[in-house]
Design a protein around this motif. Structure first.
Motif, PDB file in Angstrom:
ATOM      1  N   PRO A  24       0.816  -1.226   0.000  1.00 18.33           N
ATOM      2  CA  PRO A  24       0.000   0.000   0.000  1.00 18.33           C
ATOM      3  C   PRO A  24       0.850   1.277   0.000  1.00 18.33           C
ATOM      4  CG  PRO A  24       0.116  -0.897   2.203  1.00 18.33           C
ATOM      5  CD  PRO A  24       0.865  -1.856   1.316  1.00 18.33           C
ATOM      6  N   ILE A  26       0.856   3.982  -1.870  1.00 17.53           N
ATOM      7  CA  ILE A  26       0.127   5.250  -2.021  1.00 17.53           C
ATOM      8  C   ILE A  26      -0.631   5.573  -0.735  1.00 17.53           C
ATOM      9  CG2 ILE A  26      -1.582   6.520  -3.372  1.00 17.53           C
ATOM     10  CD1 ILE A  26       0.996   5.775  -4.925  1.00 17.53           C
ATOM     11  N   SER A  27      -1.315   4.609  -0.166  1.00 18.82           N
ATOM     12  CA  SER A  27      -2.084   4.884   1.061  1.00 18.82           C
ATOM     13  C   SER A  27      -1.188   5.255   2.233  1.00 18.82           C
ATOM     14  CB  SER A  27      -2.994   3.709   1.420  1.00 18.82           C
ATOM     15  OG  SER A  27      -2.242   2.580   1.757  1.00 18.82           O
ATOM     16  N   ARG A  28       0.046   4.818   2.229  1.00 20.92           N
ATOM     17  CA  ARG A  28       0.979   5.219   3.297  1.00 20.92           C
ATOM     18  C   ARG A  28       1.297   6.705   3.248  1.00 20.92           C
ATOM     19  NH1 ARG A  28       4.312  -0.149   2.856  1.00 20.92           N
ATOM     20  NH2 ARG A  28       3.178  -1.358   4.405  1.00 20.92           N
ATOM     21  N   VAL A  30      -0.842   8.940   2.863  1.00 17.28           N
ATOM     22  CA  VAL A  30      -1.930   9.533   3.637  1.00 17.28           C
ATOM     23  C   VAL A  30      -1.782   9.190   5.117  1.00 17.28           C
ATOM     24  CG1 VAL A  30      -4.428   9.599   3.972  1.00 17.28           C
ATOM     25  CG2 VAL A  30      -3.480   9.454   1.652  1.00 17.28           C
ATOM     26  N   SER A  31      -1.655   7.897   5.416  1.00 15.81           N
ATOM     27  CA  SER A  31      -1.688   7.456   6.809  1.00 15.81           C
ATOM     28  C   SER A  31      -0.423   7.804   7.592  1.00 15.81           C
ATOM     29  CB  SER A  31      -1.946   5.944   6.882  1.00 15.81           C
ATOM     30  OG  SER A  31      -0.890   5.224   6.280  1.00 15.81           O
ATOM     31  N   THR A  36      -2.664  14.663   1.450  1.00 14.39           N
ATOM     32  CA  THR A  36      -3.850  14.417   0.643  1.00 14.39           C
ATOM     33  C   THR A  36      -3.336  14.032  -0.738  1.00 14.39           C
ATOM     34  OG1 THR A  36      -5.134  16.034   1.879  1.00 14.39           O
ATOM     35  CG2 THR A  36      -5.941  15.451  -0.312  1.00 14.39           C
TER      36      THR A  36
END
Length: 88
Positions: A24, A26-28, A30-31, A36
């Motif tokens: 993940p 790309i999601s990292r 964010v998290s 954004t």
């Protein structure tokens, strides 16, 4: 003099190598980095033979963006910065 907490954005293209297709990455952004992320375009096939890429618009503070880019560099992912190559 700019405020360190002011939001900015940067558009990049990142190559996702086949060994990271199931991660993940790309999601990292964010998290873990508080960015954004707007995915403007992408190509990532279902096969694990070829690399893919994401055309991303990142929004956050300058520090958040730099930390997110450093994360990609730690993974040894190739990054193209829109400011260096113009609009694609």
């Amino acid at each position: 003099m700019s405020n360190d907490n002011s939001l900015t954005h940067q558009r990049i293209r990142v190559r996702i190598t086949k060994n990271y297709h199931q991660e993940p990455v790309i999601s990292r952004l964010v998290s873990e980095y508080g960015l954004t992320v707007n995915i403007k375009a992408a190509f990532l096939g279902q096969d694990t033979i070829s690399d893919g890429w994401f055309d991303l618009e990142l929004q956050g503070t300058e520090a958040q963006i730099q930390n997110g880019l450093a994360y990609f560099e730690q993974l040894k992912l190739e990054i193209w910065d829109e400011s260096r190559i113009g609009n694609w």
